[in-house]
Design an enzyme around this catalytic site. Structure first.
Site, PDB file in Angstrom:
ATOM      1  N   CYS A  31      -5.471  -5.456   0.207  1.00 23.68           N
ATOM      2  CA  CYS A  31      -4.469  -4.961   1.154  1.00 23.68           C
ATOM      3  C   CYS A  31      -3.685  -3.788   0.549  1.00 23.68           C
ATOM      4  CB  CYS A  31      -3.539  -6.123   1.515  1.00 23.68           C
ATOM      5  SG  CYS A  31      -2.030  -5.668   2.360  1.00 23.68           S
ATOM      6  N   CYS A  34       0.068  -4.129   0.665  1.00 23.51           N
ATOM      7  CA  CYS A  34       0.500  -5.127  -0.332  1.00 23.51           C
ATOM      8  C   CYS A  34       0.641  -4.475  -1.702  1.00 23.51           C
ATOM      9  CB  CYS A  34      -0.507  -6.281  -0.416  1.00 23.51           C
ATOM     10  SG  CYS A  34      -0.698  -7.221   1.109  1.00 23.51           S
TER      11      CYS A  34
END
Length: 102
Positions: A31, A34
């Site tokens: 991600c 993230c």
């Protein structure tokens, strides 16, 4: 303070039974957003000793992510007294993350 790695095996002890507020970062290694949040989370963990900061990899701990309704990542949740007190989804400025802890 170090960032805790949260798993189903230690979730109850670290998150639900903690006397301090716990900031949980639901994330995954693939991600991009993230990865953008990681330095923010690390900085907060290093600055604050009145909270616990943990990261929960949703690929490894899908059951917990489902249990807490995580539909998008990164999702940050603040637990107080074993309950979700606050949450935000997506890339979040540091000041807004800190505001979640109040």
């Amino acid at each position: 303070m170090a960032i805790e790695t949260i798993t189903k095996d230690n979730f109850e002890e670290i998150v639900l039974k903690n006397d301090k507020p716990v900031l949980v970062d639901f994330w995954a290694s693939w991600c991009g957003p993230c990865r953008m949040m990681a330095p923010v989370i690390e900085k907060i963990a290093g600055e604050r000793d009145d909270i616990v900061v943990g990261k929960l990899n949703i690929d490894d701990e899908a059951e917990l992510a489902i249990q807490y309704g995580v539909m998008s990542i990164p999702t940050l949740m603040v637990f107080k007294g074993g309950e979700v007190h606050n949450k935000t989804v997506g890339v979040t400025p540091r000041d807004e993350v800190l505001a979640l802890l109040d």
